[in-house]
Every structure is written in C-alpha cells, then in structure tokens.
Design a protein around this motif. Structure first.
Motif, PDB file in Angstrom:
ATOM      1  N   GLY A  67       0.812  -1.209   0.000  1.00  0.00           N
ATOM      2  CA  GLY A  67       0.000   0.000   0.000  1.00  0.00           C
ATOM      3  C   GLY A  67       0.847   1.260   0.000  1.00  0.00           C
ATOM      4  N   TRP A  68       1.868   1.281   0.847  1.00  0.00           N
ATOM      5  CA  TRP A  68       2.726   2.460   0.904  1.00  0.00           C
ATOM      6  C   TRP A  68       3.571   2.611  -0.356  1.00  0.00           C
ATOM      7  CZ3 TRP A  68       2.443   6.704   3.532  1.00  0.00           C
ATOM      8  CH2 TRP A  68       1.727   6.704   4.731  1.00  0.00           C
ATOM      9  N   PHE A  69       3.900   1.501  -0.991  1.00  0.00           N
ATOM     10  CA  PHE A  69       4.570   1.588  -2.290  1.00  0.00           C
ATOM     11  C   PHE A  69       3.670   2.314  -3.290  1.00  0.00           C
ATOM     12  CE2 PHE A  69       4.998  -0.180  -6.581  1.00  0.00           C
ATOM     13  CZ  PHE A  69       6.296   0.221  -6.880  1.00  0.00           C
ATOM     14  N   LEU A  70       2.372   1.956  -3.313  1.00  0.00           N
ATOM     15  CA  LEU A  70       1.437   2.619  -4.215  1.00  0.00           C
ATOM     16  C   LEU A  70       1.286   4.094  -3.876  1.00  0.00           C
ATOM     17  CD1 LEU A  70      -1.418  -0.036  -4.563  1.00  0.00           C
ATOM     18  CD2 LEU A  70       0.363   0.515  -6.222  1.00  0.00           C
ATOM     19  N   VAL A  71       1.313   4.413  -2.582  1.00  0.00           N
ATOM     20  CA  VAL A  71       1.182   5.814  -2.146  1.00  0.00           C
ATOM     21  C   VAL A  71       2.245   6.688  -2.813  1.00  0.00           C
ATOM     22  CG1 VAL A  71       1.516   7.365  -0.172  1.00  0.00           C
ATOM     23  CG2 VAL A  71       0.026   5.367   0.043  1.00  0.00           C
ATOM     24  N   PHE A  72       3.448   6.147  -2.945  1.00  0.00           N
ATOM     25  CA  PHE A  72       4.537   6.926  -3.536  1.00  0.00           C
ATOM     26  C   PHE A  72       4.661   6.730  -5.048  1.00  0.00           C
ATOM     27  CE2 PHE A  72       5.849   6.803   0.912  1.00  0.00           C
ATOM     28  CZ  PHE A  72       6.243   8.115   1.117  1.00  0.00           C
ATOM     29  N   VAL A  74       2.142   5.763  -7.467  1.00  0.00           N
ATOM     30  CA  VAL A  74       1.062   6.267  -8.321  1.00  0.00           C
ATOM     31  C   VAL A  74       1.207   7.768  -8.599  1.00  0.00           C
ATOM     32  CG1 VAL A  74      -1.431   6.632  -8.495  1.00  0.00           C
ATOM     33  CG2 VAL A  74      -0.541   4.436  -7.687  1.00  0.00           C
ATOM     34  N   PRO A  75       1.502   8.617  -7.583  1.00  0.00           N
ATOM     35  CA  PRO A  75       1.704  10.037  -7.886  1.00  0.00           C
ATOM     36  C   PRO A  75       2.850  10.269  -8.879  1.00  0.00           C
ATOM     37  CG  PRO A  75       1.354   9.751  -5.546  1.00  0.00           C
ATOM     38  CD  PRO A  75       1.510   8.379  -6.119  1.00  0.00           C
ATOM     39  N   LYS A  76       3.865   9.412  -8.831  1.00  0.00           N
ATOM     40  CA  LYS A  76       4.980   9.570  -9.771  1.00  0.00           C
ATOM     41  C   LYS A  76       4.543   9.270 -11.201  1.00  0.00           C
ATOM     42  CE  LYS A  76       8.474   8.619  -6.277  1.00  0.00           C
ATOM     43  NZ  LYS A  76       9.484   7.656  -5.753  1.00  0.00           N
ATOM     44  N   LEU A  77       3.604   8.357 -11.352  1.00  0.00           N
ATOM     45  CA  LEU A  77       3.067   8.104 -12.692  1.00  0.00           C
ATOM     46  C   LEU A  77       2.326   9.340 -13.209  1.00  0.00           C
ATOM     47  CD1 LEU A  77       1.672   4.461 -12.372  1.00  0.00           C
ATOM     48  CD2 LEU A  77       3.756   5.206 -13.526  1.00  0.00           C
ATOM     49  N   ILE A  78       1.610  10.026 -12.305  1.00  0.00           N
ATOM     50  CA  ILE A  78       0.933  11.269 -12.690  1.00  0.00           C
ATOM     51  C   ILE A  78       1.960  12.308 -13.117  1.00  0.00           C
ATOM     52  CG2 ILE A  78      -0.606  13.109 -11.913  1.00  0.00           C
ATOM     53  CD1 ILE A  78      -1.946  10.376 -12.055  1.00  0.00           C
ATOM     54  N   LEU A  79       3.020  12.433 -12.324  1.00  0.00           N
ATOM     55  CA  LEU A  79       4.078  13.385 -12.667  1.00  0.00           C
ATOM     56  C   LEU A  79       4.714  13.036 -14.010  1.00  0.00           C
ATOM     57  CD1 LEU A  79       5.897  13.824  -9.220  1.00  0.00           C
ATOM     58  CD2 LEU A  79       4.385  15.453 -10.363  1.00  0.00           C
ATOM     59  N   ALA A 123      -0.616  15.493  -8.439  1.00  0.00           N
ATOM     60  CA  ALA A 123      -0.099  14.232  -7.905  1.00  0.00           C
ATOM     61  C   ALA A 123      -0.400  14.073  -6.418  1.00  0.00           C
ATOM     62  CB  ALA A 123       1.411  14.152  -8.137  1.00  0.00           C
ATOM     63  N   ALA A 124      -0.599  15.198  -5.729  1.00  0.00           N
ATOM     64  CA  ALA A 124      -0.910  15.131  -4.295  1.00  0.00           C
ATOM     65  C   ALA A 124      -2.287  14.525  -4.047  1.00  0.00           C
ATOM     66  CB  ALA A 124      -0.840  16.530  -3.684  1.00  0.00           C
ATOM     67  N   ILE A 125      -3.165  14.560  -5.059  1.00  0.00           N
ATOM     68  CA  ILE A 125      -4.520  14.018  -4.883  1.00  0.00           C
ATOM     69  C   ILE A 125      -4.485  12.507  -4.693  1.00  0.00           C
ATOM     70  CG2 ILE A 125      -6.782  13.724  -5.965  1.00  0.00           C
ATOM     71  CD1 ILE A 125      -6.345  16.457  -7.323  1.00  0.00           C
ATOM     72  N   PRO A 126      -3.860  11.720  -5.605  1.00  0.00           N
ATOM     73  CA  PRO A 126      -3.783  10.277  -5.344  1.00  0.00           C
ATOM     74  C   PRO A 126      -2.912   9.939  -4.140  1.00  0.00           C
ATOM     75  CG  PRO A 126      -2.503  10.842  -7.300  1.00  0.00           C
ATOM     76  CD  PRO A 126      -3.314  12.055  -6.938  1.00  0.00           C
ATOM     77  N   PHE A 127      -1.912  10.762  -3.858  1.00  0.00           N
ATOM     78  CA  PHE A 127      -1.058  10.542  -2.687  1.00  0.00           C
ATOM     79  C   PHE A 127      -1.906  10.551  -1.408  1.00  0.00           C
ATOM     80  CE2 PHE A 127       1.576  12.154   0.794  1.00  0.00           C
ATOM     81  CZ  PHE A 127       2.669  11.288   0.741  1.00  0.00           C
TER      82      PHE A 127
END
Length: 403
Positions: A67-72, A74-79, A123-127
């Motif tokens: 879960g914490w991997f996704l937290v960091f 997924v926002p990078k994919l947006i970026l 990116a802060a939104i999915p984070f």
C-alpha cells in the motif's frame, strides 16, 4: 532478471518524476530526502516480495508495505504523464525556434516552475487519497438499495428483501470495532434473507478464528446462505500436501456451518411463503481465468424455466459466459469477486470508472439483459492494497417486486 527490469523501470519513472520536484524546489535537503525515501520504498518492497512465505499467504504487514509503495508510486506516474507532455511541448518549441528564430542551433527551453507546481498539486490528490483509503476508506461501509421488478415473481414474494454481502477476506481485517459496525449495519437492514457470495478468507480457514463470533450474529428471517469464492479453495498459498489443502477447505465449510450459514455447493433450496416458493441456487466458483468448479446444471437439477430463481455465483464472468443465455431463465444473479478493484471514481448519474472495467464487462452494480438481472457487489473487505479509494465497501439491499 525480473528484479533488474523492475528496478530499471522504477528508476526511470522516478528520475522523470524527480524533474518536477527539482524544478519546484532547489533545496538540496528536500531533494536528498526525495531520493532517500524513493530508494527505501523500493528496497523494502523488493525485500518483502523476495522473502514472502507463500505457505502463510499475504500477511497484513505485507499488504501495508504494498500500500505504501502505491502511495509513492502512483503520484509519480501522474508526474511522469504531465512532465512528458511538457517535454513534448518543449521539443516542439525548440525545433520551431531553431527553424524560424534568430538562433540556428537547437536549444531546448528550460522547464517552467508553474508546470511542475501544477503537476505536484495534481499528484498530491492520489497521494492523499491512497493514504485515506488505507486508514479510513476501507471501512467506509455504505448501503446500496435497489428495487427490482419481475413479471414472474410469485405474489407471495412481492416486497421480499435480500441483503447481499461478498468478499469478506477476513485475513485482511485489523479493526474489530469497524467490522462490528459493518455487521451491525447489515443486521439493521432487517431483510428476509442474507446472502454471502464468496471469498470468506484470503487463503486459510483459521483467518476466521477471531471473527467467527461476530459474523455468527448475522441474522435474517429466512437465514444466511453462502457460496464459495476463488480464494476459499486455498489455491493462492503453498501447502505441505494436497491433503492439508483439502483439510483447510473442509474446516472452512465447517466454520460456515458453525456460524449458522447454509453453504450451497452446486445445489439449490426452496424458500416458501404463502403457499408459493422461489429457488435459491448456489454454484461453486466459476471464473474466466480462475477456478471453474461451478456447475449450473447440477445446481439447478429438477428446476424448470418457470421456477423463479435467485442464483449466487461468486464470479460475474459466469453470468456473461453462461447464465444470461441459459434456457432455464435465471431471473436474478448475485455476484462479487471484482472488488471494483478497490479504486475508482463513482459519481451517480454522471461518471463510473475503475481500471477493473478493462478486465470485467460486469464489474459493479446492476446489469440487465432482456429479463435477466445481475448485481455485482463491490465487496465487504479488501485484499492486496489494504484500502479503498472511491469504491467503498458495500452492503446491497434488494427488494423484489412483482410487475
């Protein structure tokens, strides 16, 4: 090799995403923290996956690491998407400038800080959402109520209420108070019948040890019925022997019996009211790409086309593959399995989207074809990512009405 490719893929995405962060902030300290956190997240994930004991299945702490991997991540994919778009524009501007500008050499324009700022804001939104999903969203139970009309519903069952739950996945639970609230919410619906459409556990029957007492409090006038889901067979764990695996399934069946649930294994029961009856049919799991133990012919033996039938089938792909065209006419089918991928956007009457829709045609809610109806429950529990974002845990209440 697989770890090498994964690491290279992750680093390339991270380098691209880092450009936005570096443009936004010139602080050496913040940039260093970004790099260190990225390396720690990657290292912990790789260590966890490479040391995972499949004889224990996926454990709660391992789900939180994922879960914490996704937290960091997924926002990078947006970026990545936004910064790549900016680079396309930069290249076009650079080419046009070299062709029609005062300089003959090609110069790539520098990144704009406001683009990086916007990218980081998006990116802060999915984070934030993924963090919320892990600690609040997974227990944000909601009741969805439907009134379904049928021409051939027996008059005595006009107004009959069914509560459906699915995909409990008790091995993932970590908050008894929240689960007790969810169970109380189910009982408050005061339905005539409670139906559970599979996946009581992640892999092992003993995952229910701490939850049996709570779930045994579920009650309805005509009882609680259940079927098996793909996870209930223990197919996603390593076993010391086939006999141990079979013993686990036997224990799971006994647990349901001890809770007062009636498990239907490719069979049916009649529910009677006012001298009339409907058939409750339960098949074992049948899924496209999953275990295919379901046998609708066996389950509906001696039933006719004219019998009104409520079918429990864990995986909705069985409805698409067979049920909706079956000549015996299964008026209502109840399924689960997809979880709505535990991630998506649902705005009633406007938008409904989840990545799972690219895998399943029928992935959440009500579907109709001719006179046959399918409901896909979004699930009571969670698995893998230990949370829910936008696709909340569901208790379905269906009222049957005669046209």
């Amino acid at each position: 090799m697989r770890w090498f490719l994964f690491i290279v893929f992750y680093i390339l995405i991270d380098i691209y995403a880092f450009q936005a962060f570096r443009t936004f902030s010139k602080s050496l300290l913040l940039n260093s923290i970004y790099i260190i956190v990225s390396l720690i997240v990657l290292g912990v994930l790789i260590y966890t996956l490479s040391t995972m004991d499949r004889s224990k299945g996926i454990e709660t702490h391992e789900m939180y690491i994922f879960g914490w991997f996704l937290v960091f991540f997924v926002p990078k994919l947006i970026l990545l998407i936004i910064m790549f778009g900016e680079d396309v524009v930069r290249i076009i501007v650079g080419v046009l400038t070299s062709l029609f500008g005062k300089t003959e050499s090609f110069e790539l324009p520098s990144r704009r800080k406001f683009v990086s700022t916007i990218a980081l804001g998006i990116a802060a939104i999915p984070f934030a959402s993924l963090i919320y999903g892990m600690y609040k969203g997974k227990y944000r139970y909601r009741v969805l109520s439907y009134t379904l009309e049928f021409d051939d519903l027996p008059k005595a069952f006009d107004g009959y209420r069914i509560t459906q739950i699915s995909d409990i996945h008790s091995g993932s639970f970590d908050d008894e108070t929240k689960i007790a609230y969810g169970i109380d919410l189910i009982n408050k619906q005061e339905s005539d019948l409670i139906l559970f459409t599979g996946d009581l556990v992640n892999n092992f029957a003993n995952e229910m040890t701490n939850w049996t007492q709570l779930f045994s409090t579920l009650e309805a006038k005509d009882g609680v019925y259940s079927v098996l889901g793909n996870h209930d067979y223990g197919d996603y764990a390593d076993w010391e022997s086939q006999a141990a695996k079979q013993e686990n399934l036997k224990n799971l069946k006994n647990i349901q019996a001890n809770m007062g649930w009636q498990l239907l294994l490719n069979e049916h029961k009649f529910l009677e009211r006012g001298g009339e009856r409907i058939a409750l049919v339960g098949v074992e799991n049948w899924g496209a790409g999953f275990k295919q133990a379901g046998d609708i012919d066996k389950a509906s033996k001696d039933l006719s086309k004219d019998d009104f039938k409520v079918l429990m089938s864990h995986d909705p792909s069985y409805w698409a593959e067979r049920i909706k065209k079956d000549p015996k006419n299964y008026q209502l089918t109840l399924s689960g399995h997809t979880h709505g991928m535990q991630f998506g956007i649902e705005i009633p009457g406007f938008l409904r989207w989840s990545p799972v829709q690219y895998r399943y045609e029928n992935w959440a809610g009500i579907y109709k074809e001719d006179s046959r109806i399918l409901n896909v429950n979004r699930g009571f529990g969670y698995l893998g990512y230990p949370g829910r974002v936008g696709i909340w845990p569901e208790v379905t209440v269906i009222e049957l009405k005669r046209k």
